[in-house]
Enzyme design. Structure first.
Site, PDB file in Angstrom:
ATOM      1  N   GLY A  12       0.860  -1.090   0.067  1.00 12.84           N
ATOM      2  CA  GLY A  12       0.010  -0.220   0.013  1.00 12.84           C
ATOM      3  C   GLY A  12       0.921   1.239  -0.031  1.00 12.84           C
ATOM      4  O   GLY A  12       0.298   2.245   0.586  1.00 12.84           O
ATOM      5  N   ASN A  14       1.449   2.853  -2.636  1.00 13.19           N
ATOM      6  CA  ASN A  14       0.794   3.975  -3.580  1.00 13.19           C
ATOM      7  C   ASN A  14      -0.579   4.697  -2.694  1.00 13.19           C
ATOM      8  O   ASN A  14      -0.862   5.596  -2.882  1.00 13.19           O
ATOM      9  CB  ASN A  14       0.324   3.304  -4.832  1.00 13.19           C
ATOM     10  CG  ASN A  14       1.346   3.023  -5.905  1.00 13.19           C
ATOM     11  OD1 ASN A  14       1.770   4.146  -6.354  1.00 13.19           O
ATOM     12  ND2 ASN A  14       2.119   1.924  -6.047  1.00 13.19           N
ATOM     13  N   LEU A  91      -3.703  -6.869  -7.270  1.00 10.86           N
ATOM     14  CA  LEU A  91      -3.109  -7.908  -8.310  1.00 10.86           C
ATOM     15  C   LEU A  91      -4.343  -9.026  -8.452  1.00 10.86           C
ATOM     16  O   LEU A  91      -4.009 -10.040  -8.909  1.00 10.86           O
ATOM     17  CB  LEU A  91      -2.038  -8.676  -7.406  1.00 10.86           C
ATOM     18  CG  LEU A  91      -0.800  -7.785  -7.290  1.00 10.86           C
ATOM     19  CD1 LEU A  91       0.258  -8.626  -6.557  1.00 10.86           C
ATOM     20  CD2 LEU A  91      -0.248  -7.033  -8.601  1.00 10.86           C
ATOM     21  N   ASN A 108      -5.642   2.672 -12.986  1.00 11.24           N
ATOM     22  CA  ASN A 108      -4.752   1.811 -12.313  1.00 11.24           C
ATOM     23  C   ASN A 108      -3.387   2.318 -12.700  1.00 11.24           C
ATOM     24  O   ASN A 108      -3.160   2.984 -13.717  1.00 11.24           O
ATOM     25  CB  ASN A 108      -4.837   0.481 -13.312  1.00 11.24           C
ATOM     26  CG  ASN A 108      -3.742  -0.563 -12.674  1.00 11.24           C
ATOM     27  OD1 ASN A 108      -3.867  -0.940 -11.628  1.00 11.24           O
ATOM     28  ND2 ASN A 108      -3.069  -1.033 -13.657  1.00 11.24           N
ATOM     29  N   HIS A 110       0.488   1.240 -13.252  1.00  9.93           N
ATOM     30  CA  HIS A 110       1.342   0.285 -13.794  1.00  9.93           C
ATOM     31  C   HIS A 110       2.840   0.689 -13.863  1.00  9.93           C
ATOM     32  O   HIS A 110       3.159   1.805 -14.121  1.00  9.93           O
ATOM     33  CB  HIS A 110       1.002  -0.226 -15.127  1.00  9.93           C
ATOM     34  CG  HIS A 110       1.665  -1.435 -15.730  1.00  9.93           C
ATOM     35  ND1 HIS A 110       1.719  -2.797 -15.208  1.00  9.93           N
ATOM     36  CD2 HIS A 110       2.843  -1.632 -16.596  1.00  9.93           C
ATOM     37  CE1 HIS A 110       2.420  -3.576 -15.990  1.00  9.93           C
ATOM     38  NE2 HIS A 110       3.155  -2.532 -16.553  1.00  9.93           N
ATOM     39  N   ASP A 151      -4.068  -3.628 -18.705  1.00  8.25           N
ATOM     40  CA  ASP A 151      -3.152  -2.651 -18.992  1.00  8.25           C
ATOM     41  C   ASP A 151      -3.336  -1.932 -20.186  1.00  8.25           C
ATOM     42  O   ASP A 151      -2.591  -1.256 -20.789  1.00  8.25           O
ATOM     43  CB  ASP A 151      -1.624  -2.842 -19.010  1.00  8.25           C
ATOM     44  CG  ASP A 151      -1.214  -3.538 -17.611  1.00  8.25           C
ATOM     45  OD1 ASP A 151      -0.605  -4.561 -17.563  1.00  8.25           O
ATOM     46  OD2 ASP A 151      -1.850  -3.132 -16.680  1.00  8.25           O
ATOM     47  N   GLU A 181       5.651   6.592  -9.496  1.00  9.39           N
ATOM     48  CA  GLU A 181       4.304   6.134  -9.154  1.00  9.39           C
ATOM     49  C   GLU A 181       3.601   6.926  -7.972  1.00  9.39           C
ATOM     50  O   GLU A 181       2.479   7.522  -8.370  1.00  9.39           O
ATOM     51  CB  GLU A 181       4.189   4.468  -8.628  1.00  9.39           C
ATOM     52  CG  GLU A 181       4.515   3.564  -9.540  1.00  9.39           C
ATOM     53  CD  GLU A 181       4.802   2.273  -8.919  1.00  9.39           C
ATOM     54  OE1 GLU A 181       3.812   1.968  -8.290  1.00  9.39           O
ATOM     55  OE2 GLU A 181       5.918   1.454  -9.226  1.00  9.39           O
TER      56      GLU A 181
HETATM   57  C1  GRF Z   1       4.179  -1.486  -7.064  1.00  7.80           C
HETATM   58  O1  GRF Z   1       5.245  -2.472  -7.714  1.00  7.80           O
HETATM   59  C2  GRF Z   1       3.465  -0.822  -8.002  1.00  7.80           C
HETATM   60  O2  GRF Z   1       3.897  -0.429  -9.041  1.00  7.80           O
HETATM   61  C3  GRF Z   1       2.115  -1.801  -8.403  1.00  7.80           C
HETATM   62  O3  GRF Z   1       2.155  -2.621  -7.279  1.00  7.80           O
HETATM   63  C4  GRF Z   1       3.088  -2.727  -6.521  1.00  7.80           C
HETATM   64  C5  GRF Z   1       3.075  -2.784  -5.105  1.00  7.80           C
HETATM   65  O4  GRF Z   1       2.449  -1.300  -4.702  1.00  7.80           O
HETATM   66  N1  GRF Z   1       0.942  -1.417  -8.944  1.00  7.80           N
HETATM   67  P1  GRF Z   1       2.093  -0.729  -3.382  1.00  7.80           P
HETATM   68  O5  GRF Z   1       3.436  -0.593  -2.704  1.00  7.80           O
HETATM   69  O6  GRF Z   1       1.219  -2.196  -2.657  1.00  7.80           O
HETATM   70  O7  GRF Z   1       1.336   0.291  -3.628  1.00  7.80           O
END
Ligand code: GRF
Length: 205
Positions: A12, A14, A91, A108, A110, A151, A181
């Protein structure tokens, strides 16, 4: 203010960038009102709780089948009146039924410059392994609308990051997160929320 739902599966970071962006005034046209994870051990759930954000867990393995998972996910998003859905390290592939519910309102992040190193099988560290394997000198991150093609939706924002001598997948992943990101996702979320707010999609639709 639009209601934002953030879908996660892991650390988490992001999500944390989005939470921080709300506090620093980068995100002002929406607010995160729900964090939903398909894994109960996702640390992003802790980050949400620490910031007073409601959380829900829907585990695909607990659901009888994929349709049940998708139906439960949609029910939760509707119950929380979510208007903008952000996949941040989520995921699990969502079915067309879920994606169709949020046309140009589901985005999303990526960890590559789409159309390079994306699509089926390209997620997490695998993306950066492929980047190093290919020997490209520039990589980065992309925020895009979610469509029925993994994507494959329209690109909203991208940011480039240098690949450095001696990079490992881990050091490269970290740099792409820090330099790309965590910067473009908050900016893209604000842009999408502001666009819909100006179109009149308010909190009661
Ligand atoms: C990261 O590599 C991001 O690029 C992808 O998921 C992975 C984990 O992201 N979207 P986070 O730390 O769980 O946000």
């Amino acid at each position: 203010m639009l209601n934002i739902g953030v879908l996660i599966s892991g650390g988490g970071t992001n999500l944390q960038a989005l939470i921080d962006a709300q506090k620093t005034g980068i995100i002002t046209s929406g607010r995160i009102t729900l964090v939903l994870s398909n894994r109960k051990d996702a640390y992003g759930l802790v980050r949400a709780t620490q910031n007073g954000i409601k959380t829900q867990v829907i585990q695909r393995k607990v659901c009888a089948d994929n349709e049940t998972f998708d139906r439960q996910l949609l029910e939760v998003l509707r119950a929380h009146q979510i208007q903008i859905v952000v996949l941040a390290g989520f995921l699990s592939i969502l079915s067309d039924a879920v994606v169709k519910e949020y046309p140009n309102r589901m985005i999303n992040i990526h960890p590559s410059l789409i159309p390079s190193f994306c699509g089926k099988g390209f997620y997490g560290l695998r993306v950066h392994e492929a980047v190093l394997q290919k020997g490209v000198k520039i990589t980065g991150a992309t925020v895009h609308y979610v469509s029925d093609i993994p994507d494959g939706g329209d690109i909203i924002m991208q940011k480039a990051v240098d690949v450095l001598e001696g990079d490992t997948p881990e050091t490269l992943q970290r740099r792409v997160m820090e330099e790309a990101e965590w910067k473009i996702l908050p900016e893209a979320v604000e842009l999408v929320c502001r666009t819909w707010k100006e179109k009149g999609l308010d909190c009661h639709e």
